[in-house]
Design a protein around this motif. Structure first.
Motif, PDB file in Angstrom:
ATOM      1  N   PHE A  77      41.624   4.608  10.371  1.00 32.39           N
ATOM      2  CA  PHE A  77      41.992   3.700   9.293  1.00 32.39           C
ATOM      3  C   PHE A  77      41.076   3.964   8.104  1.00 32.39           C
ATOM      4  O   PHE A  77      39.924   4.371   8.272  1.00 32.39           O
ATOM      5  CB  PHE A  77      41.862   2.237   9.710  1.00 32.39           C
ATOM      6  N   GLY A  78      41.574   3.679   6.916  1.00 37.97           N
ATOM      7  CA  GLY A  78      40.771   3.836   5.709  1.00 37.97           C
ATOM      8  C   GLY A  78      40.707   5.282   5.270  1.00 37.97           C
ATOM      9  O   GLY A  78      40.948   6.192   6.059  1.00 37.97           O
ATOM     10  N   GLY A  79      40.384   5.501   3.995  1.00 35.61           N
ATOM     11  CA  GLY A  79      40.317   6.859   3.477  1.00 35.61           C
ATOM     12  C   GLY A  79      38.900   7.193   3.045  1.00 35.61           C
ATOM     13  O   GLY A  79      38.035   6.320   2.990  1.00 35.61           O
ATOM     14  N   LYS A  80      38.700   8.482   2.783  1.00 36.41           N
ATOM     15  CA  LYS A  80      37.422   8.953   2.251  1.00 36.41           C
ATOM     16  C   LYS A  80      36.216   8.399   3.021  1.00 36.41           C
ATOM     17  O   LYS A  80      36.174   8.439   4.244  1.00 36.41           O
ATOM     18  CB  LYS A  80      37.319   8.608   0.766  1.00 36.41           C
ATOM     19  N   SER A  81      35.277   7.799   2.280  1.00 32.07           N
ATOM     20  CA  SER A  81      34.038   7.361   2.930  1.00 32.07           C
ATOM     21  C   SER A  81      34.251   6.145   3.831  1.00 32.07           C
ATOM     22  O   SER A  81      33.417   5.811   4.669  1.00 32.07           O
ATOM     23  CB  SER A  81      32.991   7.026   1.876  1.00 32.07           C
ATOM     24  N   LEU A  82      35.403   5.462   3.629  1.00 26.16           N
ATOM     25  CA  LEU A  82      35.658   4.267   4.461  1.00 26.16           C
ATOM     26  C   LEU A  82      36.406   4.610   5.743  1.00 26.16           C
ATOM     27  O   LEU A  82      36.692   3.742   6.556  1.00 26.16           O
ATOM     28  CB  LEU A  82      36.476   3.244   3.662  1.00 26.16           C
ATOM     29  N   ARG A  83      36.721   5.897   5.893  1.00 23.95           N
ATOM     30  CA  ARG A  83      37.518   6.302   7.046  1.00 23.95           C
ATOM     31  C   ARG A  83      36.776   6.031   8.350  1.00 23.95           C
ATOM     32  O   ARG A  83      35.626   6.452   8.519  1.00 23.95           O
ATOM     33  CB  ARG A  83      37.825   7.788   6.921  1.00 23.95           C
ATOM     34  N   SER A  84      37.408   5.322   9.258  1.00 29.11           N
ATOM     35  CA  SER A  84      36.769   5.110  10.557  1.00 29.11           C
ATOM     36  C   SER A  84      37.770   5.407  11.667  1.00 29.11           C
ATOM     37  O   SER A  84      38.971   5.147  11.531  1.00 29.11           O
ATOM     38  CB  SER A  84      36.243   3.681  10.683  1.00 29.11           C
ATOM     39  N   GLN A  85      37.265   5.971  12.722  1.00 30.07           N
ATOM     40  CA  GLN A  85      38.139   6.372  13.829  1.00 30.07           C
ATOM     41  C   GLN A  85      38.356   5.194  14.752  1.00 30.07           C
ATOM     42  O   GLN A  85      37.397   4.597  15.244  1.00 30.07           O
ATOM     43  CB  GLN A  85      37.499   7.543  14.588  1.00 30.07           C
ATOM     44  N   VAL A  86      39.605   4.825  14.995  1.00 28.93           N
ATOM     45  CA  VAL A  86      39.893   3.693  15.891  1.00 28.93           C
ATOM     46  C   VAL A  86      40.426   4.143  17.249  1.00 28.93           C
ATOM     47  O   VAL A  86      40.342   3.378  18.214  1.00 28.93           O
ATOM     48  CB  VAL A  86      40.888   2.683  15.268  1.00 28.93           C
ATOM     49  N   LEU A  87      40.965   5.365  17.327  1.00 25.91           N
ATOM     50  CA  LEU A  87      41.386   5.893  18.633  1.00 25.91           C
ATOM     51  C   LEU A  87      40.831   7.306  18.781  1.00 25.91           C
ATOM     52  O   LEU A  87      40.957   8.130  17.867  1.00 25.91           O
ATOM     53  CB  LEU A  87      42.912   5.912  18.752  1.00 25.91           C
ATOM     54  N   SER A  88      40.196   7.577  19.924  1.00 25.31           N
ATOM     55  CA  SER A  88      39.551   8.871  20.145  1.00 25.31           C
ATOM     56  C   SER A  88      40.082   9.563  21.394  1.00 25.31           C
ATOM     57  O   SER A  88      39.906   9.059  22.504  1.00 25.31           O
ATOM     58  CB  SER A  88      38.040   8.685  20.323  1.00 25.31           C
ATOM     59  N   ASP A  89      40.740  10.668  21.188  1.00 26.56           N
ATOM     60  CA  ASP A  89      41.168  11.539  22.281  1.00 26.56           C
ATOM     61  C   ASP A  89      41.856  10.772  23.412  1.00 26.56           C
ATOM     62  O   ASP A  89      41.460  10.829  24.578  1.00 26.56           O
ATOM     63  CB  ASP A  89      39.953  12.304  22.832  1.00 26.56           C
ATOM     64  N   ILE A  90      42.919  10.055  23.052  1.00 22.06           N
ATOM     65  CA  ILE A  90      43.673   9.271  24.045  1.00 22.06           C
ATOM     66  C   ILE A  90      44.623  10.191  24.810  1.00 22.06           C
ATOM     67  O   ILE A  90      45.359  10.977  24.207  1.00 22.06           O
ATOM     68  CB  ILE A  90      44.514   8.179  23.340  1.00 22.06           C
TER      69      ILE A  90
END
Ligand SMILES: Nc1ncnc2c1ncn2[C@@H]1O[C@H](COP(=O)(O)OP(=O)(O)O)[C@@H](O)[C@H]1O
Ligand SMILES: [Mg+2]
Length: 229
Positions: free
Chosen positions: A16-29
Protein backbone atom coordinates in the motif's frame (compact mmCIF):
# COMPACT_ATOMS: atom_id res chain seq x y z
CA UNK A 1 -3.22 -27.00 -10.76
CA UNK A 2 -5.91 -29.65 -11.35
CA UNK A 3 -9.67 -29.11 -11.50
CA UNK A 4 -9.96 -29.77 -7.76
CA UNK A 5 -7.84 -26.69 -7.01
CA UNK A 6 -10.05 -23.64 -6.52
CA UNK A 7 -7.38 -21.14 -5.47
CA UNK A 8 -3.66 -21.35 -6.15
CA UNK A 9 -1.43 -18.55 -4.85
CA UNK A 10 2.30 -18.42 -5.52
CA UNK A 11 4.79 -15.85 -4.21
CA UNK A 12 2.17 -13.15 -3.79
CA UNK A 13 3.27 -9.74 -2.49
CA UNK A 14 1.16 -6.66 -1.92
CA UNK A 15 1.97 -3.06 -1.05
CA UNK A 16 0.00 0.00 0.00
CA UNK A 17 1.11 3.58 -0.55
CA UNK A 18 3.58 4.93 -3.09
CA UNK A 19 7.16 6.12 -3.06
CA UNK A 20 8.53 6.65 0.45
CA UNK A 21 5.18 5.73 2.03
CA UNK A 22 5.12 2.34 0.35
CA UNK A 23 4.74 -0.45 2.87
CA UNK A 24 4.48 -4.16 2.27
CA UNK A 25 1.31 -5.73 3.67
CA UNK A 26 1.62 -9.22 2.17
CA UNK A 27 4.94 -11.07 1.87
CA UNK A 28 5.50 -14.16 -0.24
CA UNK A 29 2.06 -15.72 0.29
CA UNK A 30 1.64 -19.30 -0.90
CA UNK A 31 -1.69 -21.06 -0.53
CA UNK A 32 -3.75 -23.72 -2.23
CA UNK A 33 -7.45 -24.24 -1.61
CA UNK A 34 -9.17 -27.39 -2.83
CA UNK A 35 -12.81 -27.85 -3.75
CA UNK A 36 -15.05 -28.26 -0.72
CA UNK A 37 -12.37 -27.31 1.81
CA UNK A 38 -13.26 -25.12 4.80
CA UNK A 39 -10.23 -23.05 5.79
CA UNK A 40 -10.14 -20.67 8.71
CA UNK A 41 -7.62 -17.83 8.78
CA UNK A 42 -6.75 -16.17 12.06
CA UNK A 43 -4.16 -13.60 13.07
CA UNK A 44 -3.85 -10.18 14.67
CA UNK A 45 -5.65 -7.11 13.43
CA UNK A 46 -3.75 -5.33 10.67
CA UNK A 47 -1.81 -8.45 9.64
CA UNK A 48 -3.22 -8.45 6.08
CA UNK A 49 -6.10 -10.96 6.24
CA UNK A 50 -8.72 -8.72 4.63
CA UNK A 51 -6.26 -7.58 1.98
CA UNK A 52 -5.63 -11.20 1.00
CA UNK A 53 -9.37 -11.94 0.88
CA UNK A 54 -10.08 -8.97 -1.38
CA UNK A 55 -7.24 -9.98 -3.70
CA UNK A 56 -8.57 -13.54 -3.99
CA UNK A 57 -12.06 -12.13 -4.58
CA UNK A 58 -10.91 -9.95 -7.47
CA UNK A 59 -11.83 -6.82 -5.53
CA UNK A 60 -8.36 -5.34 -5.99
CA UNK A 61 -5.57 -5.86 -8.51
CA UNK A 62 -2.70 -8.27 -7.99
CA UNK A 63 0.64 -6.40 -7.96
CA UNK A 64 3.21 -9.20 -7.72
CA UNK A 65 3.07 -12.96 -7.88
CA UNK A 66 0.55 -15.43 -9.20
CA UNK A 67 -3.04 -15.77 -7.97
CA UNK A 68 -5.24 -18.24 -9.78
CA UNK A 69 -8.93 -18.49 -8.93
CA UNK A 70 -11.08 -21.13 -10.61
CA UNK A 71 -8.46 -21.46 -13.29
CA UNK A 72 -8.17 -17.74 -14.09
CA UNK A 73 -4.89 -15.94 -13.48
CA UNK A 74 -5.71 -12.65 -11.73
CA UNK A 75 -2.23 -11.19 -12.14
CA UNK A 76 -2.54 -8.83 -15.07
CA UNK A 77 -6.27 -9.57 -15.46
CA UNK A 78 -8.47 -6.89 -17.00
CA UNK A 79 -11.30 -5.25 -15.02
CA UNK A 80 -13.81 -7.19 -17.14
CA UNK A 81 -12.10 -10.43 -16.19
CA UNK A 82 -12.17 -9.50 -12.49
CA UNK A 83 -15.90 -8.78 -12.72
CA UNK A 84 -16.40 -12.17 -14.34
CA UNK A 85 -14.42 -13.93 -11.59
CA UNK A 86 -16.38 -12.14 -8.85
CA UNK A 87 -19.60 -13.61 -10.21
CA UNK A 88 -18.36 -17.06 -9.25
CA UNK A 89 -17.54 -16.11 -5.66
CA UNK A 90 -19.85 -15.60 -2.69
CA UNK A 91 -18.86 -12.84 -0.28
CA UNK A 92 -19.89 -12.57 3.36
CA UNK A 93 -18.66 -9.61 5.37
CA UNK A 94 -18.71 -8.70 9.04
CA UNK A 95 -21.68 -6.47 8.56
CA UNK A 96 -24.27 -8.04 6.36
CA UNK A 97 -24.40 -5.28 3.69
CA UNK A 98 -28.04 -5.94 2.91
CA UNK A 99 -29.97 -3.27 1.05
CA UNK A 100 -32.46 -1.82 3.54
CA UNK A 101 -35.10 -0.98 0.92
CA UNK A 102 -35.27 -4.56 -0.35
CA UNK A 103 -36.91 -7.52 1.38
CA UNK A 104 -34.94 -10.60 2.40
CA UNK A 105 -36.07 -12.36 -0.77
CA UNK A 106 -35.18 -9.41 -3.00
CA UNK A 107 -31.75 -9.12 -1.39
CA UNK A 108 -31.03 -12.78 -2.10
CA UNK A 109 -32.51 -12.65 -5.58
CA UNK A 110 -30.25 -9.74 -6.48
CA UNK A 111 -27.29 -12.09 -6.40
CA UNK A 112 -28.84 -14.00 -9.30
CA UNK A 113 -29.45 -10.98 -11.48
CA UNK A 114 -26.02 -11.21 -13.09
CA UNK A 115 -26.67 -14.82 -13.96
CA UNK A 116 -29.47 -14.23 -16.48
CA UNK A 117 -31.99 -16.37 -14.65
CA UNK A 118 -35.61 -15.83 -15.61
CA UNK A 119 -37.36 -13.87 -12.82
CA UNK A 120 -39.66 -16.70 -11.86
CA UNK A 121 -36.78 -19.14 -11.36
CA UNK A 122 -34.61 -16.58 -9.54
CA UNK A 123 -37.47 -15.90 -7.15
CA UNK A 124 -38.00 -19.61 -6.45
CA UNK A 125 -34.27 -20.14 -5.87
CA UNK A 126 -34.08 -17.17 -3.49
CA UNK A 127 -37.03 -18.48 -1.49
CA UNK A 128 -35.60 -22.00 -1.36
CA UNK A 129 -32.30 -20.64 -0.06
CA UNK A 130 -34.07 -18.59 2.61
CA UNK A 131 -35.82 -21.77 3.71
CA UNK A 132 -32.42 -23.48 3.86
CA UNK A 133 -31.11 -20.84 6.26
CA UNK A 134 -34.31 -21.25 8.29
CA UNK A 135 -35.85 -17.94 7.32
CA UNK A 136 -38.82 -19.39 5.44
CA UNK A 137 -41.10 -17.33 7.67
CA UNK A 138 -39.22 -14.06 7.04
CA UNK A 139 -39.08 -14.03 3.25
CA UNK A 140 -40.89 -10.73 2.82
CA UNK A 141 -39.35 -8.96 5.82
CA UNK A 142 -37.14 -5.92 5.44
CA UNK A 143 -33.68 -6.01 7.10
CA UNK A 144 -34.80 -3.49 9.74
CA UNK A 145 -37.32 -6.07 11.00
CA UNK A 146 -34.73 -8.85 11.35
CA UNK A 147 -32.29 -9.58 14.18
CA UNK A 148 -28.52 -9.46 13.66
CA UNK A 149 -28.30 -13.23 13.29
CA UNK A 150 -31.21 -13.31 10.86
CA UNK A 151 -29.66 -10.59 8.71
CA UNK A 152 -26.39 -12.49 8.59
CA UNK A 153 -28.33 -15.61 7.52
CA UNK A 154 -29.86 -13.59 4.68
CA UNK A 155 -26.31 -12.59 3.74
CA UNK A 156 -25.32 -16.26 3.69
CA UNK A 157 -28.32 -17.10 1.52
CA UNK A 158 -27.30 -14.30 -0.83
CA UNK A 159 -23.71 -15.55 -0.97
CA UNK A 160 -24.69 -19.16 -1.67
CA UNK A 161 -27.79 -18.85 -3.88
CA UNK A 162 -25.79 -18.80 -7.09
CA UNK A 163 -23.95 -21.95 -5.98
CA UNK A 164 -20.46 -20.42 -6.08
CA UNK A 165 -17.43 -22.69 -6.00
CA UNK A 166 -15.78 -20.36 -3.49
CA UNK A 167 -17.08 -18.37 -0.52
CA UNK A 168 -14.95 -15.68 1.11
CA UNK A 169 -16.11 -14.67 4.57
CA UNK A 170 -14.48 -11.84 6.53
CA UNK A 171 -15.30 -12.12 10.24
CA UNK A 172 -18.89 -13.18 9.53
CA UNK A 173 -19.75 -13.77 13.19
CA UNK A 174 -18.04 -10.69 14.66
CA UNK A 175 -21.28 -8.80 15.20
CA UNK A 176 -23.22 -11.76 16.58
CA UNK A 177 -23.73 -13.31 20.01
CA UNK A 178 -22.16 -16.74 20.43
CA UNK A 179 -25.33 -18.75 19.76
CA UNK A 180 -26.17 -16.88 16.52
CA UNK A 181 -22.52 -17.01 15.51
CA UNK A 182 -22.46 -20.75 15.94
CA UNK A 183 -25.70 -21.17 13.97
CA UNK A 184 -24.43 -19.03 11.13
CA UNK A 185 -21.17 -20.95 10.85
CA UNK A 186 -22.85 -24.36 11.08
CA UNK A 187 -25.15 -23.32 8.26
CA UNK A 188 -22.28 -22.13 6.11
CA UNK A 189 -20.45 -25.38 6.64
CA UNK A 190 -23.52 -27.51 5.94
CA UNK A 191 -24.51 -25.66 2.77
CA UNK A 192 -20.91 -25.62 1.57
CA UNK A 193 -20.61 -29.38 1.99
CA UNK A 194 -23.91 -29.89 0.15
CA UNK A 195 -22.83 -27.64 -2.73
CA UNK A 196 -19.18 -28.73 -2.66
CA UNK A 197 -17.92 -25.18 -2.42
CA UNK A 198 -14.71 -24.12 -0.67
CA UNK A 199 -14.84 -21.58 2.16
CA UNK A 200 -12.06 -19.26 3.28
CA UNK A 201 -13.16 -17.60 6.49
CA UNK A 202 -11.36 -15.01 8.58
CA UNK A 203 -12.32 -15.17 12.23
CA UNK A 204 -11.10 -14.32 15.72
CA UNK A 205 -13.84 -16.46 17.16
CA UNK A 206 -12.15 -19.41 18.91
CA UNK A 207 -15.47 -21.13 19.46
CA UNK A 208 -15.95 -21.91 15.77
CA UNK A 209 -12.49 -23.20 14.84
CA UNK A 210 -13.79 -26.77 14.83
CA UNK A 211 -15.69 -26.26 11.54
CA UNK A 212 -12.39 -25.91 9.71
CA UNK A 213 -10.70 -28.69 7.78
CA UNK A 214 -7.55 -26.63 8.18
CA UNK A 215 -6.53 -23.40 9.88
CA UNK A 216 -3.91 -20.95 8.70
CA UNK A 217 -2.37 -18.04 10.54
CA UNK A 218 -1.41 -14.59 9.26
CA UNK A 219 1.05 -12.37 11.06
CA UNK A 220 2.74 -9.26 9.76
CA UNK A 221 1.82 -10.08 6.17
CA UNK A 222 3.18 -13.62 6.30
CA UNK A 223 1.09 -16.76 6.17
CA UNK A 224 1.83 -19.71 8.43
CA UNK A 225 0.37 -23.15 8.31
CA UNK A 226 -0.97 -23.80 11.75
CA UNK A 227 -0.07 -27.19 13.13
CA UNK A 228 -2.24 -27.47 16.23
CA UNK A 229 -5.76 -26.16 16.74
N1 LIG B 1 -6.63 0.82 1.41
C1 LIG B 1 -5.54 0.83 2.20
N2 LIG B 1 -4.57 1.77 2.06
C2 LIG B 1 -3.48 1.77 2.84
N3 LIG B 1 -3.24 0.85 3.80
C3 LIG B 1 -4.17 -0.10 3.99
C4 LIG B 1 -5.36 -0.17 3.22
N4 LIG B 1 -6.10 -1.22 3.64
C5 LIG B 1 -5.40 -1.79 4.63
N5 LIG B 1 -4.24 -1.12 4.85
C6 LIG B 1 -3.19 -1.49 5.83
O1 LIG B 1 -2.74 -2.78 5.48
C7 LIG B 1 -2.49 -3.57 6.64
C8 LIG B 1 -3.33 -4.83 6.59
O2 LIG B 1 -4.71 -4.50 6.69
P1 LIG B 1 -5.86 -5.59 6.64
O3 LIG B 1 -5.65 -6.43 5.45
O4 LIG B 1 -7.15 -4.87 6.75
O5 LIG B 1 -5.57 -6.44 7.96
P2 LIG B 1 -6.53 -7.41 8.79
O6 LIG B 1 -7.73 -7.73 7.96
O7 LIG B 1 -5.68 -8.59 9.11
O8 LIG B 1 -6.91 -6.66 10.04
C9 LIG B 1 -2.80 -2.67 7.83
O9 LIG B 1 -1.62 -2.09 8.27
C10 LIG B 1 -3.72 -1.62 7.24
O10 LIG B 1 -3.60 -0.41 7.94
MG1 LIG C 1 -9.76 -7.44 8.41
Amino acid sequence: MNEKTIVHIKNLNHYFGGKSLRSQVLSDINLEIKAGEVIIMTGPSGSGKSTLLTLIGGLRSVQEGSLKVLGWELYGASDEKLVQVRRHIGFIFQSHNLLEFLTARQNVQMALELHNEPDRIAKAKAEAMLHAVKLGNRINYYPSDLSGGQKQRVAIARALVSQPKLVLADEPTAALDSKSGRDVVDLMQQLAKEQGCAILMVTHDNRILDVADRTIYMEDGKLFKEVVL
